[in-house]
Scaffold this motif. Structure first.
Motif, PDB file in Angstrom:
ATOM      1  N   LYS A   1       0.808  -1.218   0.000  1.00 28.92           N
ATOM      2  CA  LYS A   1       0.000   0.000   0.000  1.00 28.92           C
ATOM      3  C   LYS A   1       0.847   1.277   0.000  1.00 28.92           C
ATOM      4  O   LYS A   1       0.306   2.368  -0.046  1.00 28.92           O
ATOM      5  N   TRP A   2       2.166   1.156   0.047  1.00 28.85           N
ATOM      6  CA  TRP A   2       3.027   2.325   0.073  1.00 28.85           C
ATOM      7  C   TRP A   2       3.155   2.916  -1.320  1.00 28.85           C
ATOM      8  O   TRP A   2       3.127   2.211  -2.332  1.00 28.85           O
ATOM      9  N   THR A   3       3.348   4.215  -1.359  1.00 25.83           N
ATOM     10  CA  THR A   3       3.540   4.888  -2.642  1.00 25.83           C
ATOM     11  C   THR A   3       5.014   4.838  -3.021  1.00 25.83           C
ATOM     12  O   THR A   3       5.873   4.519  -2.207  1.00 25.83           O
ATOM     13  N   ASP A   4       5.276   5.156  -4.306  1.00 28.23           N
ATOM     14  CA  ASP A   4       6.668   5.175  -4.762  1.00 28.23           C
ATOM     15  C   ASP A   4       7.480   6.224  -3.989  1.00 28.23           C
ATOM     16  O   ASP A   4       8.665   6.022  -3.701  1.00 28.23           O
ATOM     17  N   GLU A   5       6.867   7.328  -3.649  1.00 25.98           N
ATOM     18  CA  GLU A   5       7.560   8.386  -2.924  1.00 25.98           C
ATOM     19  C   GLU A   5       7.968   7.899  -1.530  1.00 25.98           C
ATOM     20  O   GLU A   5       9.063   8.155  -1.055  1.00 25.98           O
ATOM     21  N   GLU A   6       7.061   7.173  -0.862  1.00 26.28           N
ATOM     22  CA  GLU A   6       7.363   6.647   0.461  1.00 26.28           C
ATOM     23  C   GLU A   6       8.469   5.595   0.414  1.00 26.28           C
ATOM     24  O   GLU A   6       9.252   5.453   1.356  1.00 26.28           O
ATOM     25  N   LEU A   7       8.534   4.869  -0.706  1.00 28.98           N
ATOM     26  CA  LEU A   7       9.561   3.840  -0.855  1.00 28.98           C
ATOM     27  C   LEU A   7      10.885   4.421  -1.354  1.00 28.98           C
ATOM     28  O   LEU A   7      11.896   3.719  -1.380  1.00 28.98           O
ATOM     29  N   GLY A   8      10.891   5.685  -1.745  1.00 30.69           N
ATOM     30  CA  GLY A   8      12.127   6.312  -2.249  1.00 30.69           C
ATOM     31  C   GLY A   8      12.401   6.006  -3.678  1.00 30.69           C
ATOM     32  O   GLY A   8      13.542   6.102  -4.131  1.00 30.69           O
TER      33      GLY A   8
END
Length: 93
Positions: free
Chosen positions: A83-90
Motif C-alpha cells: 500500500k506504500w507509494t513510490d515516494e514513500e519507498l524512495g
C-alpha cells in the motif's frame, strides 16, 4: 627519572632469578575449594531449590511472552508494504 623507574624493575627481576621452590598453600575457610578434581556434589536441598528457581524463571518468561507479546514483537501491526507509494519507498519515476 629513567633510573628511578628502572630500579624497581631490576629488583623484581633479581627476585625472579632466585630459585625459590617453597610453595605456600592459601587456606580458604570460607568455602569448599577443589583444584583439578571434581567438586563435591550439591546436596539434594540445593538441587531442589535450583530446580524450583529455574522453573519459576522459565514460567515467568513464557507467561509474559504469552500475555504481553508486545514487549518482543512491538505494539503496532506491521505495515502492508504493497500500500506504500513510490515516494514513500524512495523510488523516483
Amino acid at each position: 627519572m629513567i633510573v628511578s623507574r628502572g630500579l624497581p624493575a631490576l629488583r623484581a627481576l633479581q627476585k625472579l632469578k632466585v630459585n625459590n621452590t617453597q610453595v605456600t598453600q592459601i587456606i580458604r575457610n570460607s568455602h569448599i575449594w577443589s583444584y583439578r578434581v571434581a567438586p563435591p556434589p550439591a546436596s539434594k536441598r540445593i538441587q531442589l531449590l535450583a530446580e524450583l528457581v529455574q522453573g519459576f524463571a522459565w514460567w515467568w518468561v513464557l507467561w509474559h511472552l504469552w500475555t504481553e507479546p508486545g514487549h518482543i514483537l512491538g505494539e503496532f501491526e506491521y505495515p502492508d508494504a504493497s500500500k506504500w507509494t513510490d515516494e514513500e519507498l524512495g523510488i523516483e519515476s
